[in-house]
Write a protein that holds these residues in place. Sequence first.
Motif, short mmCIF file in Angstrom:
data_model
loop_
_atom_site.label_atom_id
_atom_site.label_comp_id
_atom_site.label_asym_id
_atom_site.label_seq_id
_atom_site.Cartn_x
_atom_site.Cartn_y
_atom_site.Cartn_z
N TYR A 172 1.07 -0.84 -0.27
CA TYR A 172 0.22 -0.29 -0.17
C TYR A 172 1.06 1.19 -0.15
CZ TYR A 172 -4.16 -2.94 1.41
OH TYR A 172 -4.32 -4.67 1.47
N LYS A 173 0.15 2.54 -0.08
CA LYS A 173 1.16 3.75 -0.03
C LYS A 173 0.24 3.88 1.19
CE LYS A 173 3.77 5.30 -3.32
NZ LYS A 173 4.20 5.98 -4.45
N CYS A 174 1.95 5.26 1.74
CA CYS A 174 0.44 5.82 2.65
C CYS A 174 0.42 7.21 2.18
CB CYS A 174 1.18 6.47 3.70
SG CYS A 174 0.58 7.30 5.07
N PHE A 175 -1.20 7.46 2.92
CA PHE A 175 -2.07 8.65 2.36
C PHE A 175 -1.48 10.06 2.46
CE2 PHE A 175 -5.50 12.04 1.10
CZ PHE A 175 -5.37 11.29 -0.54
N ASP A 176 -1.11 9.84 3.54
CA ASP A 176 -0.14 11.10 4.49
C ASP A 176 1.28 11.44 3.59
OD1 ASP A 176 -2.25 12.19 5.92
OD2 ASP A 176 -1.18 11.94 7.80
N CYS A 177 2.20 10.29 3.78
CA CYS A 177 3.99 10.67 3.85
C CYS A 177 3.59 10.05 2.30
CB CYS A 177 4.82 10.50 5.09
SG CYS A 177 4.18 8.16 4.83
N GLY A 178 3.06 9.38 1.74
CA GLY A 178 3.24 8.77 0.75
C GLY A 178 4.66 7.54 0.61
N LYS A 179 4.67 6.72 1.68
CA LYS A 179 5.95 5.76 1.67
C LYS A 179 4.95 4.72 1.41
CE LYS A 179 9.44 8.13 4.55
NZ LYS A 179 10.09 7.96 5.26
N LYS A 180 5.73 3.51 0.47
CA LYS A 180 4.90 2.30 0.86
C LYS A 180 5.75 2.12 2.00
CE LYS A 180 5.57 -1.10 -2.84
NZ LYS A 180 6.66 -1.77 -4.48
N ILE A 181 4.45 0.70 1.67
CA ILE A 181 4.28 -0.09 3.20
C ILE A 181 3.73 -1.69 2.31
CG2 ILE A 181 2.49 -0.65 5.06
CD1 ILE A 181 1.94 2.69 4.58
N PHE A 230 -4.95 4.53 3.91
CA PHE A 230 -3.87 3.60 3.07
C PHE A 230 -4.61 3.78 1.66
CE2 PHE A 230 -2.81 2.43 6.81
CZ PHE A 230 -1.44 2.54 7.27
N TYR A 231 -3.72 3.90 0.48
CA TYR A 231 -4.04 3.43 -0.80
C TYR A 231 -3.43 2.44 -1.41
CZ TYR A 231 -1.71 6.88 -2.72
OH TYR A 231 -0.53 7.69 -3.33
N LYS A 232 -3.86 1.79 -2.62
CA LYS A 232 -3.22 0.90 -3.84
C LYS A 232 -2.85 1.69 -4.58
CE LYS A 232 -5.11 -3.81 -1.68
NZ LYS A 232 -5.64 -4.92 -2.41
N PRO A 233 -1.35 1.28 -4.45
CA PRO A 233 -1.26 2.06 -6.05
C PRO A 233 -0.77 1.35 -7.17
CG PRO A 233 0.46 1.21 -4.40
CD PRO A 233 -0.30 0.88 -3.64
N ARG A 234 -1.26 0.31 -7.44
CA ARG A 234 -2.07 -0.41 -8.48
C ARG A 234 -3.01 -0.07 -8.88
NH1 ARG A 234 -2.49 -6.56 -7.39
NH2 ARG A 234 -2.94 -6.87 -9.89
N ILE A 235 -4.05 0.32 -8.22
CA ILE A 235 -5.06 1.55 -8.80
C ILE A 235 -4.75 2.34 -9.78
CG2 ILE A 235 -7.48 2.53 -8.86
CD1 ILE A 235 -7.17 0.20 -6.58
N LYS A 236 -4.86 2.75 -10.88
CA LYS A 236 -4.44 4.10 -11.31
C LYS A 236 -5.07 5.10 -10.90
CE LYS A 236 -0.96 2.89 -14.94
NZ LYS A 236 -0.83 3.21 -16.40
#
Length: 45
Positions: A4-13, A32-38
């Motif tokens: 996932y990617k953190c919505f706040d800091c943008g780091k990959k988790i 969070f959001y899934k970066p796979r989804i464009k």
Amino acid sequence: MTSYKCFDCGKKIIAKTLDKRFVCPHCGSRIFYKPRIKMKTVKSI
Ligand SMILES: [Zn+2]
């Protein structure tokens, strides 16, 4: 592997990191959001 990617800091988790507590290890955010989804980035202001 799910990540996932953190919505706040943008780091990959990696999902494993969020095994028990769904909190960003970097900033403590819970959004969070899934970066796979464009997502189209829309600049507002
Ligand atoms: Zn974060």
